[in-house]
Design a protein around this motif. Structure first.
Motif, mmCIF file in Angstrom:
data_model
loop_
_atom_site.group_PDB
_atom_site.id
_atom_site.type_symbol
_atom_site.label_atom_id
_atom_site.label_comp_id
_atom_site.label_asym_id
_atom_site.label_seq_id
_atom_site.Cartn_x
_atom_site.Cartn_y
_atom_site.Cartn_z
ATOM 1 N N ARG A 130 0.824 -1.209 0.000
ATOM 2 C CA ARG A 130 0.000 0.000 0.000
ATOM 3 C C ARG A 130 0.864 1.267 0.000
ATOM 4 N N TYR A 180 -1.083 6.574 -6.108
ATOM 5 C CA TYR A 180 -2.167 6.816 -5.144
ATOM 6 C C TYR A 180 -1.564 7.279 -3.822
ATOM 7 N N HIS A 185 -4.540 2.197 -1.475
ATOM 8 C CA HIS A 185 -4.776 1.139 -2.450
ATOM 9 C C HIS A 185 -3.741 0.025 -2.265
ATOM 10 N N GLN A 316 -10.459 -1.023 0.468
ATOM 11 C CA GLN A 316 -9.233 -1.040 -0.328
ATOM 12 C C GLN A 316 -9.265 -2.156 -1.367
ATOM 13 N N SER A 320 -8.852 -2.115 -5.747
ATOM 14 C CA SER A 320 -7.522 -2.653 -6.045
ATOM 15 C C SER A 320 -7.635 -3.921 -6.879
#
Length: 400
Positions: A130, A180, A185, A316, A320
């Motif tokens: 992430r 991001y 994400h 998330q 994703s």
């Protein structure tokens, strides 16, 4: 019934089905391993190379590609246990190239249109994928300016004679905005390559030396490394890909003239290792034993349990994309995938592991006390069901 709880008749079924993939020319050869309750069953089928026809051996060496990622994650957590890293502190002191990040205003927009990052990157971001940078997994994403820029900065493009290739790669990555905001994400792969650079800087050793000293040697993983020395090339497998027109296997890396025959300029934490099926079984069993194998403790039990805790929220996961249906019954811990729901006879909570680009697969199962590993060397698997069949056959062989 044998000691490990495997059915001999069902193991024979597994052999027959897996041998069919070799006989039909889907792979040059394969090795399967099942390890449970003190018994390990290994089946070696086919050859290392389609030209020389050297038979596969139990100690044949394979490119494990993304099965490198869980090993890299374990190395990072060793540094956490030694208080040289913490999961949620900014990494700016160690990775100044990635400090003061900018973030794309929109994923398909120009790389010059950015906003400031809301916070610094952390170790948890890298381990959980992430960090705001990684592979974009939709077909149209290959045309996005940011994806083209990331592809141009891949480690493979660095001069192999560069004296500090990992630093040069990180410098290039640091010139790009994040895709991001950090933590928002899940994006595959890049976090593991950054981890390799981080581990070297924090430990004061080369990444490969740290892995050998702290993971491979204690676990007896004698053949796991970033290259294959000349004395071991006779055990190295050649790798293949499928010609999309003819369906035939085509050589992409000859074992006797391989880029893995020399130390890489960039030892990639996301994909660079080679290994054997018994070496990786030692790693998989250590993880199953919550950090310990044969008297050697690599990590503490609470650390392993944290690694096996899903880090990715439902929100998330929804933004994703990965492979179709991936998130239906899966989560992502610190460096590896977790099974969160029962999706098939061979998919149930308690399993964790990962796979590799050349077709290798590792699963450890906490409920069944089972380590299952498949070693092959074929890219772009296409419509073949070899992975699904392997997992189904591994579980149908249980006899208790």
């Amino acid at each position: 019934m044998s000691q490990g709880g495997f059915s001999k008749a069902r193991l024979a079924r597994m052999h027959k089905v897996m041998a069919g993939y070799v006989e039909r020319g889907h792979v040059a050869g394969l090795i399967t391993l099942l390890s449970r309750r003190g018994e390990t069953v290994v089946d070696t089928i086919g050859c290392q190379d389609l030209v020389r026809k050297d038979p596969l051996r139990r100690d044949s060496i394979f490119r494990i590609a993304s099965m490198t990622k869980p090993i890299t994650a374990v190395a990072a957590m060793i540094l956490v246990e030694e208080c040289r890293l913490t999961l949620d502190a900014p990494l700016d002191p160690f990775l100044p190239e990635l400090a003061n990040r900018r973030v794309l205003k929109r994923i398909d927009g120009p790389v010059e249109e950015t906003d400031p990052a809301l916070r610094a990157l952390t170790l948890r971001d890298l381990l959980s994928f992430r960090m705001g940078m990684g592979f974009l997994m939709t077909p149209e994403s290959q045309q996005y300016p940011i994806q083209k820029a990331v592809n141009a900065a891949l480690p493979q493009g660095i001069d192999p004679t560069h004296p500090h290739a990992p630093d040069e790669w990180l410098r290039r990555l640091g010139t790009l905005p994040l895709m991001y905001q950090p933590g928002s994400h899940w994006q595959y792969h890049t976090g593991s390559d950054v981890l390799g650079v981080l581990i070297a800087r924090v430990s004061g050793q080369s990444f490969e030396s740290f892995l050998k000293e702290r993971v491979f040697d204690p676990l007896g993983m004698r053949d796991t490394a970033f290259c294959v020395p000349s004395g071991k090339l006779g055990r190295f497998t050649s790798s293949y890909a499928v010609n999309p027109q003819s369906g035939a296997l085509e050589l992409i890396d000859d074992s006797q003239d391989s880029k893995w025959g020399q130390a890489p300029a960039f030892p990639a934490g996301g994909s660079g290792l080679v290994s054997t099926i018994d070496d990786y079984c030692a790693f998989g069993r250590m993880m199953l034993n919550r950090g310990k194998l044969a008297g050697e403790r690599i990590l503490a039990r609470p650390t392993i349990e944290l690694m096996l805790t899903d880090q990715i929220t439902p929100a998330q996961k929804s933004v994703s994309p990965f492979s179709p249906g991936f998130w239906d019954n899966r989560g992502w811990g610190l460096g590896l995938a977790l099974i969160t729901g029962r999706g098939s006879p061979g998919m149930s909570p308690g399993q964790f592991g990962w796979s590799g680009l050349f077709g290798t697969v590792w699963i450890s199962d906490s409920v069944e006390d089972l380590v299952s590993i498949l070693m092959i060397q074929r890219m772009n698997m296409g419509p073949t069901r070899i992975h699904e069949d392997f997992v189904t056959l591994a579980y149908q062989s249980l006899d208790d």
